[in-house]
Design a protein around this motif. Structure first.
Motif, mmCIF file in Angstrom:
data_model
loop_
_atom_site.group_PDB
_atom_site.id
_atom_site.type_symbol
_atom_site.label_atom_id
_atom_site.label_comp_id
_atom_site.label_asym_id
_atom_site.label_seq_id
_atom_site.Cartn_x
_atom_site.Cartn_y
_atom_site.Cartn_z
ATOM 1 N N UNK A 168 0.966 -1.064 0.009
ATOM 2 C CA UNK A 168 -0.097 0.062 0.095
ATOM 3 C C UNK A 168 0.964 1.309 0.056
ATOM 4 N N UNK A 169 0.505 2.355 -0.676
ATOM 5 C CA UNK A 169 1.324 3.505 -0.623
ATOM 6 C C UNK A 169 1.182 4.026 0.772
ATOM 7 N N UNK A 170 2.468 4.548 1.209
ATOM 8 C CA UNK A 170 2.480 5.076 2.557
ATOM 9 C C UNK A 170 2.668 4.116 3.872
ATOM 10 N N UNK A 171 2.683 2.746 3.351
ATOM 11 C CA UNK A 171 2.758 1.931 4.358
ATOM 12 C C UNK A 171 3.921 1.862 5.495
ATOM 13 N N UNK A 172 5.012 2.251 4.905
ATOM 14 C CA UNK A 172 6.178 2.400 5.905
ATOM 15 C C UNK A 172 5.839 3.551 6.904
ATOM 16 N N UNK A 173 5.901 4.788 6.277
ATOM 17 C CA UNK A 173 5.285 5.928 6.979
ATOM 18 C C UNK A 173 4.252 5.685 8.278
ATOM 19 N N UNK A 189 11.911 -1.763 10.619
ATOM 20 C CA UNK A 189 11.076 -1.912 9.776
ATOM 21 C C UNK A 189 11.615 -2.617 8.375
ATOM 22 N N UNK A 190 11.500 -3.845 8.206
ATOM 23 C CA UNK A 190 12.171 -4.252 6.948
ATOM 24 C C UNK A 190 11.057 -4.344 5.880
ATOM 25 N N UNK A 191 10.958 -3.375 5.035
ATOM 26 C CA UNK A 191 9.971 -3.324 4.249
ATOM 27 C C UNK A 191 10.075 -4.094 2.926
ATOM 28 N N UNK A 192 8.973 -4.680 2.350
ATOM 29 C CA UNK A 192 8.682 -5.235 1.148
ATOM 30 C C UNK A 192 8.578 -4.201 0.193
ATOM 31 N N UNK A 193 9.708 -3.232 -0.246
ATOM 32 C CA UNK A 193 9.340 -1.935 -0.745
ATOM 33 C C UNK A 193 9.332 -2.285 -2.188
ATOM 34 N N UNK A 194 10.046 -3.338 -2.659
ATOM 35 C CA UNK A 194 10.144 -3.581 -3.991
ATOM 36 C C UNK A 194 9.557 -5.100 -4.340
ATOM 37 N N UNK A 195 8.375 -4.977 -4.520
ATOM 38 C CA UNK A 195 7.469 -6.509 -4.551
ATOM 39 C C UNK A 195 6.600 -6.488 -5.803
ATOM 40 N N UNK A 196 7.219 -7.545 -6.761
ATOM 41 C CA UNK A 196 6.500 -7.490 -8.168
ATOM 42 C C UNK A 196 5.255 -8.401 -8.085
ATOM 43 N N UNK A 197 4.343 -8.057 -8.834
ATOM 44 C CA UNK A 197 3.276 -9.046 -9.129
ATOM 45 C C UNK A 197 3.611 -10.204 -10.050
ATOM 46 N N UNK A 198 3.964 -11.263 -9.332
ATOM 47 C CA UNK A 198 4.771 -12.422 -9.756
ATOM 48 C C UNK A 198 3.966 -13.776 -9.792
ATOM 49 N N UNK A 199 4.197 -14.459 -10.731
ATOM 50 C CA UNK A 199 3.771 -15.809 -11.039
ATOM 51 C C UNK A 199 4.613 -16.923 -10.165
ATOM 52 N N UNK A 200 5.541 -16.303 -9.530
ATOM 53 C CA UNK A 200 6.587 -17.201 -8.683
ATOM 54 C C UNK A 200 5.902 -17.436 -7.302
ATOM 55 N N UNK A 235 12.876 4.680 -2.966
ATOM 56 C CA UNK A 235 13.397 5.936 -2.346
ATOM 57 C C UNK A 235 12.290 6.478 -1.457
ATOM 58 N N UNK A 236 10.751 6.043 -1.775
ATOM 59 C CA UNK A 236 9.894 6.583 -0.989
ATOM 60 C C UNK A 236 9.924 5.798 0.548
ATOM 61 N N UNK A 237 10.235 4.494 0.466
ATOM 62 C CA UNK A 237 10.305 3.739 1.802
ATOM 63 C C UNK A 237 11.483 4.403 2.461
ATOM 64 N N UNK A 238 12.771 4.853 1.816
ATOM 65 C CA UNK A 238 13.752 5.067 2.786
ATOM 66 C C UNK A 238 13.486 6.495 3.291
ATOM 67 N N UNK A 239 12.593 7.486 2.629
ATOM 68 C CA UNK A 239 12.211 8.742 3.187
ATOM 69 C C UNK A 239 11.176 8.517 4.191
ATOM 70 N N UNK A 240 10.471 7.389 4.177
ATOM 71 C CA UNK A 240 9.206 7.028 5.178
ATOM 72 C C UNK A 240 9.932 6.502 6.512
ATOM 73 N N UNK A 241 11.134 6.181 6.607
ATOM 74 C CA UNK A 241 11.807 5.558 7.596
ATOM 75 C C UNK A 241 11.997 3.761 7.755
ATOM 76 N N UNK A 242 12.127 3.344 6.607
ATOM 77 C CA UNK A 242 12.447 2.085 6.442
ATOM 78 C C UNK A 242 13.887 1.596 6.798
ATOM 79 N N UNK A 243 14.283 0.556 7.402
ATOM 80 C CA UNK A 243 15.625 0.165 8.009
ATOM 81 C C UNK A 243 16.232 -0.906 7.001
ATOM 82 N N UNK A 244 15.438 -1.756 6.420
ATOM 83 C CA UNK A 244 15.949 -2.702 5.453
ATOM 84 C C UNK A 244 14.911 -2.696 4.367
ATOM 85 N N UNK A 245 15.584 -3.140 3.230
ATOM 86 C CA UNK A 245 14.524 -3.096 1.928
ATOM 87 C C UNK A 245 14.758 -4.268 1.370
ATOM 88 N N UNK A 246 13.534 -4.968 0.911
ATOM 89 C CA UNK A 246 13.351 -6.329 0.307
ATOM 90 C C UNK A 246 13.227 -6.056 -1.234
#
Length: 325
Positions: A168-173, A189-200, A235-246
Motif C-alpha cells: 500500500x502507498x505510505x505503509x512504511x510511514x 521496519x524491513x520493508x517489502x518495498x520492491x515487490x513485483x506482481x509475480x507468478x512465482x 526511495x519513498x520507503x527510505x524517506x518514510x523510515x524503512x531500515x531494510x529493503x526487500x
C-alpha cells in the motif's frame, strides 16, 4: 605462434587458489528462514508444492525451531494461518492471533533468535487481498489503519523486526508512526518495498491459503516489466523510515537487487520465493540437476547481485551445506 593475451586462468589453477581470490561468500548469518504457523493442534502438514516445507501448529513448532537453532540460523520470518477469516482480516491484529502467539513462543524458548513478523492481511482476509476491499477495489488509506494495528500487535508480542509486505502507498510511514506512538521506537521496519506482481508466488499461496478470491494484485504490486518504478518505490520507503529493503521475488530480479545496492544505503534483502524453491526441488526429484550445487550457485549469485540477506526456504539445506564445507 606469437600473440599477446591475458592469462586469466592463472588464478583458477587449484581449489586453494580459487578460494584466495573469491569475491563473494554465503554465510549462515545471511539466511532468513520462513516458517508457517497454523492454528490448531498436532499439525505438521507438508505443503504439496514445496517438498520439505510444513505448516506447524504451536505445539509442534519447537521441533522446527530446535533444528533451525541447531543449524546456526539466527533469523526466522513468521507467517500465520488462522482458523477464521473475515473481510478485514481481524486475526492479523488480534492480541492472541497465531503469529502473535508464534512470536511469543519463539522469544520465550529461543530468546536469541531474531523474529521477523510478516505484516500483511492477505492470509487473514476472506477475500485474500492485502487490504480493505470495497466494491471490488482494494482501498489504500483504509488498509493502512489495519496494517498499523497489525504491526503494533506484533511488536507487543515481541517481534524483533516488522516486515510489511502489502505494497500500500505510505505503509512504511504509517507503520513507523504507529510503532513510535506505541513506544516501539527501536523496532526496525524491513520493508517489502520492491515487490513485483509475480507468478512465482504460486506455491506460497497454497502454503498460506492466501489466493485472492477475485481479480489479482496487479493494482498494488509492481509490473515485472518496470525497473525505474522500483527506484521510486525504494526511495519513498527510505524517506518514510524503512531500515531494510526487500526485493521480491529473487532470481528474475537480480538486476533490481544490484540497482538497490548501488543506490539505497540500507541493508538489501532478497526473497528467494516459493516458486523458485519448488522449481529446483521438482527438477532435483526428477534427477535433472544436482540440487546442492544449484542451490549454492543460486544463493551465491544473489549475494553477488548485492543482497546482504536472503530470505529462503532453502535456509536449512544451505546451512547444512555450509557447515559441511
Amino acid at each position: 605462434m606469437s600473440i599477446e593475451f591475458k592469462r586469466h586462468r592463472r588464478l583458477r589453477q587449484s581449489a586453494n587458489m580459487r578460494a584466495l581470490v573469491r569475491e563473494n561468500y554465503l554465510h549462515i548469518e545471511d539466511l532468513i528462514y520462513p516458517i508457517f504457523v497454523a492454528e490448531g493442534e498436532n499439525i505438521k502438514k507438508e505443503i504439496s508444492s514445496m517438498p520439505g516445507i510444513y505448516n506447524f501448529s504451536l505445539d509442534r513448532l519447537g521441533e522446527e525451531m530446535d533444528e533451525v537453532q541447531s543449524l546456526g540460523i539466527k533469523s526466522v520470518l513468521l507467517f500465520g494461518l488462522p482458523l477464521e477469516k473475515d473481510e478485514c482480516g481481524t486475526q492479523a491484529f488480534h492480541d492472541h492471533g497465531i503469529v502473535q502467539e508464534g512470536i511469543r513462543f519463539i522469544k520465550k524458548n529461543y530468546p536469541d533468535m531474531v523474529v521477523i513478523a510478516d505484516t500483511c492481511l492477505c492470509e487473514y482476509t476472506s477475500h485474500g487481498h492485502c487490504g480493505v476491499v470495497e466494491e471490488g477495489k482494494v482501498l489504500n488509506d483504509e488498509s493502512l489503519e489495519l496494517l498499523v494495528k497489525t504491526a503494533v500487535s506484533q511488536a507487543e508480542a515481541g517481534a524483533d523486526i516488522i516486515a510489511p509486505s502489502n505494497m500500500m502507498d505510505g505503509f512504511v510511514a504509517a507503520i513507523r508512526k504507529g510503532l513510535d506512538e506505541a513506544g516501539f521506537l527501536e523496532t526496525p521496519i524491513m520493508s517489502y518495498g520492491v515487490k513485483y506482481s509475480s507468478a512465482f508466488y504460486g506455491p506460497f499461496r497454497e502454503a498460506a491459503d492466501s489466493t485472492p478470491q477475485f481479480g489479482d494484485r496487479k493494482a498494488y504490486q509492481m509490473d515485472p516489466a518496470n525497473r525505474l518504478e522500483a527506484l521510486r518505490e525504494a526511495e519513498s520507503d527510505v524517506a518514510e523510515g524503512a531500515d531494510f529493503l526487500i526485493v521480491k521475488p529473487g532470481l528474475p530480479y537480480l538486476d533490481i537487487v544490484r540497482d538497490m545496492k548501488n543506490t539505497i544505503k540500507l541493508p538489501i534483502v532478497i526473497y528467494n520465493v516459493s516458486g523458485e524453491y519448488s522449481m529446483v526441488k521438482a527438477a532435483a526429484q526428477n534427477g535433472w540437476i544436482d540440487e546442492e550445487k544449484i542451490v549454492m550457485e543460486m544463493l551465491v549469485g544473489m549475494k553477488r547481485a548485492g543482497a546482504d540477506l536472503i530470505m529462503t526456504y532453502f535456509a536449512k539445506d544451505a546451512a547444512k551445506m555450509l557447515r559441511e564445507q
